[in-house]
Write a protein that holds these residues in place. Structure first.
Motif, PDB file in Angstrom:
ATOM      1  N   LEU A 162      -4.901 -38.303   7.023  1.00  0.00           N
ATOM      2  CA  LEU A 162      -6.184 -39.114   6.577  1.00  0.00           C
ATOM      3  C   LEU A 162      -7.092 -37.483   5.781  1.00  0.00           C
ATOM      4  O   LEU A 162      -6.759 -36.498   5.992  1.00  0.00           O
ATOM      5  CB  LEU A 162      -7.169 -38.810   7.876  1.00  0.00           C
ATOM      6  N   LEU A 164     -10.650 -36.715   5.100  1.00  0.00           N
ATOM      7  CA  LEU A 164     -12.292 -36.944   5.336  1.00  0.00           C
ATOM      8  C   LEU A 164     -12.942 -36.224   4.519  1.00  0.00           C
ATOM      9  O   LEU A 164     -13.243 -34.789   4.458  1.00  0.00           O
ATOM     10  CB  LEU A 164     -12.483 -36.607   6.789  1.00  0.00           C
ATOM     11  N   ARG A 184      -6.397 -43.693   1.910  1.00  0.00           N
ATOM     12  CA  ARG A 184      -6.568 -42.975   3.176  1.00  0.00           C
ATOM     13  C   ARG A 184      -7.462 -41.974   3.247  1.00  0.00           C
ATOM     14  O   ARG A 184      -7.422 -40.970   3.861  1.00  0.00           O
ATOM     15  CB  ARG A 184      -5.084 -42.541   3.887  1.00  0.00           C
ATOM     16  N   THR A 185      -8.459 -42.126   2.459  1.00  0.00           N
ATOM     17  CA  THR A 185      -9.708 -41.233   2.573  1.00  0.00           C
ATOM     18  C   THR A 185     -10.868 -42.041   3.002  1.00  0.00           C
ATOM     19  O   THR A 185     -10.910 -43.097   2.869  1.00  0.00           O
ATOM     20  CB  THR A 185      -9.860 -40.888   0.844  1.00  0.00           C
ATOM     21  N   ALA A 186     -11.627 -41.258   3.788  1.00  0.00           N
ATOM     22  CA  ALA A 186     -12.945 -41.812   4.177  1.00  0.00           C
ATOM     23  C   ALA A 186     -13.968 -40.788   3.844  1.00  0.00           C
ATOM     24  O   ALA A 186     -13.986 -39.674   4.090  1.00  0.00           O
ATOM     25  CB  ALA A 186     -12.950 -41.920   5.840  1.00  0.00           C
ATOM     26  N   ASP A 223      -5.370 -42.122  10.000  1.00  0.00           N
ATOM     27  CA  ASP A 223      -6.088 -43.050   8.688  1.00  0.00           C
ATOM     28  C   ASP A 223      -7.468 -43.298   8.977  1.00  0.00           C
ATOM     29  O   ASP A 223      -8.112 -43.052  10.278  1.00  0.00           O
ATOM     30  CB  ASP A 223      -5.179 -44.309   8.654  1.00  0.00           C
ATOM     31  N   PRO A 224      -8.205 -43.685   8.247  1.00  0.00           N
ATOM     32  CA  PRO A 224      -9.685 -44.037   8.238  1.00  0.00           C
ATOM     33  C   PRO A 224     -10.019 -45.107   9.286  1.00  0.00           C
ATOM     34  O   PRO A 224     -11.016 -44.829  10.247  1.00  0.00           O
ATOM     35  CB  PRO A 224     -10.034 -44.724   6.925  1.00  0.00           C
ATOM     36  N   LEU A 227      -9.944 -42.910  12.568  1.00  0.00           N
ATOM     37  CA  LEU A 227     -10.974 -42.309  12.391  1.00  0.00           C
ATOM     38  C   LEU A 227     -12.129 -42.844  13.163  1.00  0.00           C
ATOM     39  O   LEU A 227     -13.172 -42.275  13.664  1.00  0.00           O
ATOM     40  CB  LEU A 227     -11.231 -41.828  11.055  1.00  0.00           C
ATOM     41  N   VAL A 240     -18.571 -49.443   9.273  1.00  0.00           N
ATOM     42  CA  VAL A 240     -17.348 -49.263   8.225  1.00  0.00           C
ATOM     43  C   VAL A 240     -17.614 -50.172   7.228  1.00  0.00           C
ATOM     44  O   VAL A 240     -17.647 -51.522   7.640  1.00  0.00           O
ATOM     45  CB  VAL A 240     -16.480 -49.118   9.181  1.00  0.00           C
ATOM     46  N   ALA A 249     -11.552 -45.641  -1.333  1.00  0.00           N
ATOM     47  CA  ALA A 249     -11.624 -44.991  -0.137  1.00  0.00           C
ATOM     48  C   ALA A 249     -12.505 -45.891   0.735  1.00  0.00           C
ATOM     49  O   ALA A 249     -13.366 -46.784   0.269  1.00  0.00           O
ATOM     50  CB  ALA A 249     -12.576 -43.808  -0.529  1.00  0.00           C
ATOM     51  N   TRP A 250     -12.473 -45.741   2.086  1.00  0.00           N
ATOM     52  CA  TRP A 250     -13.299 -46.138   3.009  1.00  0.00           C
ATOM     53  C   TRP A 250     -14.554 -45.586   3.196  1.00  0.00           C
ATOM     54  O   TRP A 250     -14.835 -44.533   2.809  1.00  0.00           O
ATOM     55  CB  TRP A 250     -12.626 -46.039   4.360  1.00  0.00           C
ATOM     56  N   LEU A 252     -17.873 -44.898   5.357  1.00  0.00           N
ATOM     57  CA  LEU A 252     -18.403 -44.944   6.755  1.00  0.00           C
ATOM     58  C   LEU A 252     -19.911 -44.483   6.803  1.00  0.00           C
ATOM     59  O   LEU A 252     -20.433 -43.528   6.068  1.00  0.00           O
ATOM     60  CB  LEU A 252     -17.509 -44.050   7.587  1.00  0.00           C
TER      61      LEU A 252
END
Length: 260
Positions: A162, A164, A184-186, A223-224, A227, A240, A249-250, A252
């Motif tokens: 992950l 973050l 896999r980035t949030a 992973d996001p 998270l 989310v 990217a996700w 949040l």
């Protein structure tokens, strides 16, 4: 897990011990780009003080900050986690973490910087003044200066876990995760729940608390999606937005009712 943090404008004084050893910093692929910024910044600040103040975007009251940059090679270095202060770092409060959480912080936290590119909190650096928004006369805009070396060095630092991303926009521009890493980035916004507005001080403090909570709990979401569940288990209200397509990217939103 790799956590990307912005630096702080305010910084603790340099230390009294060993001076900077540029080659000892993490992410050695950034060494030459660091040396280029360091050399020009030190030369600029040792010359015309008024020009240096203008280039660095300092008010008259912060003129004394220029002297820091003339001593970058000789001042005592301290761990970056002690150099960076301010709202986010006060809330994170690295010094009060237990031993295991401090080890996790050393492995997972990466602080972005106009001067260093990015450093781990255990890297020893002197106090300095140079934001990512600075445009040096020779090197030009620092955000652009860092993009190529960052693109080579950061995917390796991210590994296969992950990412973050808690950086502000000025620092996010120096490296944007792409492809599989982006997936896999949030990224996180902190919103005042009743108004759905971002409040700067509140935003920074809550991000610091989020990182502290993850480190203290020994949480290492893979992973996001994991998270999101971890943050909810830690008591945070999270909304989310999963990416609509691969390689994105996700996003949040962490909602908090009290602004403090």
């Amino acid at each position: 897990m790799l956590v990307l943090l912005p630096p702080s404008e305010g910084k603790a004084p340099s230390g009294r011990g060993t001076a900077l050893k540029l080659e000892s910093l993490s992410l050695p692929g950034l060494t030459e780009a660091r040396r280029a910024v360091l050399d020009e910044l030190a030369e600029l600040c040792a010359g015309d003080e008024e020009k240096a103040r203008e280039v660095l975007g300092l008010s008259e009251g912060l003129r004394g900050e220029i002297a820091k940059n003339t001593q970058l090679r000789s001042a005592g270095a301290r761990p970056a986690g002690e150099i960076y202060t301010g709202v986010l770092y006060d809330a994170l409060d690295l010094a009060s973490l237990d031993t295991a959480a401090k080890r996790r912080a050393g492995r997972s936290l990466l602080v972005f910087s106009g001067l260093w590119g990015a450093v781990r909190v255990t890297d020893r650096i002197p106090s300095y003044r140079c934001s990512m928004g600075v445009r040096l006369p020779g090197l030009g805009a620092l955000g652009a200066h860092w993009r190529t070396p960052m693109a080579a060095a950061l995917p390796e630092a991210a590994g296969d876990g992950l990412v973050l991303d808690l950086r502000s926009s000025a620092y996010a521009g120096a490296w944007k995760p792409k492809g599989e890493v982006a997936g896999r980035t949030a990224t996180v916004r902190v919103l005042h729940a009743p108004t759905r507005k971002v409040v700067s001080h509140f935003n920074k403090a809550t991000k610091g608390r989020i990182v502290r909570s993850l480190l203290s709990a020994g949480a290492e979401p893979a992973d996001p999606a994991e998270l999101v569940e971890t943050l909810r288990d830690l008591g945070y209200e999270v909304e989310v937005q999963a990416p609509a397509r691969a390689g994105t990217a996700w996003a949040l939103d962490v909602l908090v009712n009290e602004v403090h």
